[in-house]
Scaffold this motif. Sequence first.
Motif, PDB file in Angstrom:
ATOM      1  N   GLN A   1      28.393  20.458  49.531  1.00  0.00           N
ATOM      2  CA  GLN A   1      29.258  21.591  50.119  1.00  0.00           C
ATOM      3  C   GLN A   1      29.816  22.344  48.720  1.00  0.00           C
ATOM      4  OE1 GLN A   1      29.463  22.437  52.945  1.00  0.00           O
ATOM      5  NE2 GLN A   1      31.287  23.740  53.443  1.00  0.00           N
ATOM      6  N   VAL A   2      29.861  23.672  49.038  1.00  0.00           N
ATOM      7  CA  VAL A   2      30.379  24.535  47.814  1.00  0.00           C
ATOM      8  C   VAL A   2      31.656  24.930  48.248  1.00  0.00           C
ATOM      9  CG1 VAL A   2      29.507  26.744  49.168  1.00  0.00           C
ATOM     10  CG2 VAL A   2      29.847  26.596  46.619  1.00  0.00           C
ATOM     11  N   GLN A   3      32.528  25.113  47.408  1.00  0.00           N
ATOM     12  CA  GLN A   3      33.875  25.541  47.497  1.00  0.00           C
ATOM     13  C   GLN A   3      34.215  26.947  46.967  1.00  0.00           C
ATOM     14  OE1 GLN A   3      33.461  22.195  45.805  1.00  0.00           O
ATOM     15  NE2 GLN A   3      33.326  21.625  47.865  1.00  0.00           N
ATOM     16  N   LEU A   4      34.964  27.541  47.460  1.00  0.00           N
ATOM     17  CA  LEU A   4      35.204  29.003  47.047  1.00  0.00           C
ATOM     18  C   LEU A   4      36.406  29.252  46.915  1.00  0.00           C
ATOM     19  CD1 LEU A   4      32.647  30.274  49.862  1.00  0.00           C
ATOM     20  CD2 LEU A   4      32.136  29.876  47.627  1.00  0.00           C
ATOM     21  N   VAL A   5      36.589  30.235  45.851  1.00  0.00           N
ATOM     22  CA  VAL A   5      38.008  30.611  45.592  1.00  0.00           C
ATOM     23  C   VAL A   5      38.015  31.962  45.238  1.00  0.00           C
ATOM     24  CG1 VAL A   5      40.294  30.259  44.060  1.00  0.00           C
ATOM     25  CG2 VAL A   5      38.670  28.236  44.738  1.00  0.00           C
ATOM     26  N   ALA A  23      34.920  32.744  43.007  1.00  0.00           N
ATOM     27  CA  ALA A  23      34.325  31.764  42.183  1.00  0.00           C
ATOM     28  C   ALA A  23      33.758  30.437  43.080  1.00  0.00           C
ATOM     29  CB  ALA A  23      35.286  31.195  41.246  1.00  0.00           C
ATOM     30  N   ALA A  24      32.537  29.921  42.822  1.00  0.00           N
ATOM     31  CA  ALA A  24      31.925  29.064  43.810  1.00  0.00           C
ATOM     32  C   ALA A  24      31.790  27.653  42.725  1.00  0.00           C
ATOM     33  CB  ALA A  24      30.593  29.560  44.170  1.00  0.00           C
ATOM     34  N   SER A  25      31.998  26.774  43.288  1.00  0.00           N
ATOM     35  CA  SER A  25      31.973  25.337  42.560  1.00  0.00           C
ATOM     36  C   SER A  25      31.411  24.085  43.691  1.00  0.00           C
ATOM     37  CB  SER A  25      33.298  24.944  42.075  1.00  0.00           C
ATOM     38  OG  SER A  25      34.172  24.552  42.921  1.00  0.00           O
ATOM     39  N   LEU A 111      29.380  29.062  59.530  1.00  0.00           N
ATOM     40  CA  LEU A 111      29.087  29.302  58.119  1.00  0.00           C
ATOM     41  C   LEU A 111      29.257  28.133  57.228  1.00  0.00           C
ATOM     42  CD1 LEU A 111      30.213  33.026  57.762  1.00  0.00           C
ATOM     43  CD2 LEU A 111      27.846  32.317  57.871  1.00  0.00           C
ATOM     44  N   ASP A 112      28.647  27.912  56.323  1.00  0.00           N
ATOM     45  CA  ASP A 112      28.654  26.710  55.345  1.00  0.00           C
ATOM     46  C   ASP A 112      30.048  26.520  54.808  1.00  0.00           C
ATOM     47  OD1 ASP A 112      25.263  26.646  54.207  1.00  0.00           O
ATOM     48  OD2 ASP A 112      26.345  25.850  56.148  1.00  0.00           O
ATOM     49  N   ALA A 113      30.523  27.666  54.423  1.00  0.00           N
ATOM     50  CA  ALA A 113      31.990  27.633  53.473  1.00  0.00           C
ATOM     51  C   ALA A 113      32.739  28.791  53.466  1.00  0.00           C
ATOM     52  CB  ALA A 113      31.603  27.160  51.904  1.00  0.00           C
ATOM     53  N   TRP A 114      34.031  28.672  53.471  1.00  0.00           N
ATOM     54  CA  TRP A 114      35.054  29.735  53.544  1.00  0.00           C
ATOM     55  C   TRP A 114      35.783  29.606  52.273  1.00  0.00           C
ATOM     56  CZ3 TRP A 114      35.365  33.873  57.119  1.00  0.00           C
ATOM     57  CH2 TRP A 114      34.596  33.825  58.051  1.00  0.00           C
ATOM     58  N   GLY A 115      36.444  30.531  51.646  1.00  0.00           N
ATOM     59  CA  GLY A 115      37.384  30.628  50.805  1.00  0.00           C
ATOM     60  C   GLY A 115      38.659  30.640  51.533  1.00  0.00           C
ATOM     61  N   GLN A 116      39.998  30.616  50.886  1.00  0.00           N
ATOM     62  CA  GLN A 116      41.221  30.603  51.261  1.00  0.00           C
ATOM     63  C   GLN A 116      41.729  32.031  51.722  1.00  0.00           C
ATOM     64  OE1 GLN A 116      40.688  30.518  48.131  1.00  0.00           O
ATOM     65  NE2 GLN A 116      42.231  32.031  47.402  1.00  0.00           N
ATOM     66  N   GLY A 117      41.105  32.744  51.133  1.00  0.00           N
ATOM     67  CA  GLY A 117      41.130  34.360  51.333  1.00  0.00           C
ATOM     68  C   GLY A 117      42.416  34.774  50.420  1.00  0.00           C
ATOM     69  N   THR A 118      42.084  36.132  50.200  1.00  0.00           N
ATOM     70  CA  THR A 118      43.055  37.088  49.189  1.00  0.00           C
ATOM     71  C   THR A 118      43.207  38.561  50.004  1.00  0.00           C
ATOM     72  OG1 THR A 118      43.217  37.924  47.120  1.00  0.00           O
ATOM     73  CG2 THR A 118      40.987  38.088  48.079  1.00  0.00           C
TER      74      THR A 118
END
Length: 124
Positions: A1-5, A23-25, A111-118
């Motif tokens: 799983q990819v993490q998004l910020v 940024a993806a990790s 969708l596979d991954a979501w960030g927390q939002g800005t």
Amino acid sequence: QVQLVESGGGLVQAGGSLRLSCAASGRTFSGYAMGWFRQAPGKEREFVAAISWSGSSTRYVESVKGRFTISRDNAKNMVYLQMNSLKPEDTAVYYCVADRGSPGSWSINNLDAWGQGTLVTVSS
């Protein structure tokens, strides 16, 4: 799983510009199409832009065409959304997303991954 910020949100006057970064990790970044969704107060979340994993293909919602540009740097695991000529109706929380499927087939609920939002706020 990819993490998004996400980062880069803020307050800007109408007509101004902002650049959002994501940024993806985690898992390898390549192979994932990336994109941006947004959710304005009291409204449903909507698609804004997407880019294929190679960067060769992009898609935009009609309301941002000609004003927003999505790009990616796979070497840095980064995705960007350059937003120009901002309007008050662009005010929303912007979310970075990642998915292995083609953006043309995306389902917002799968969708596979979501960030927390800005948060982006455009004042008139």
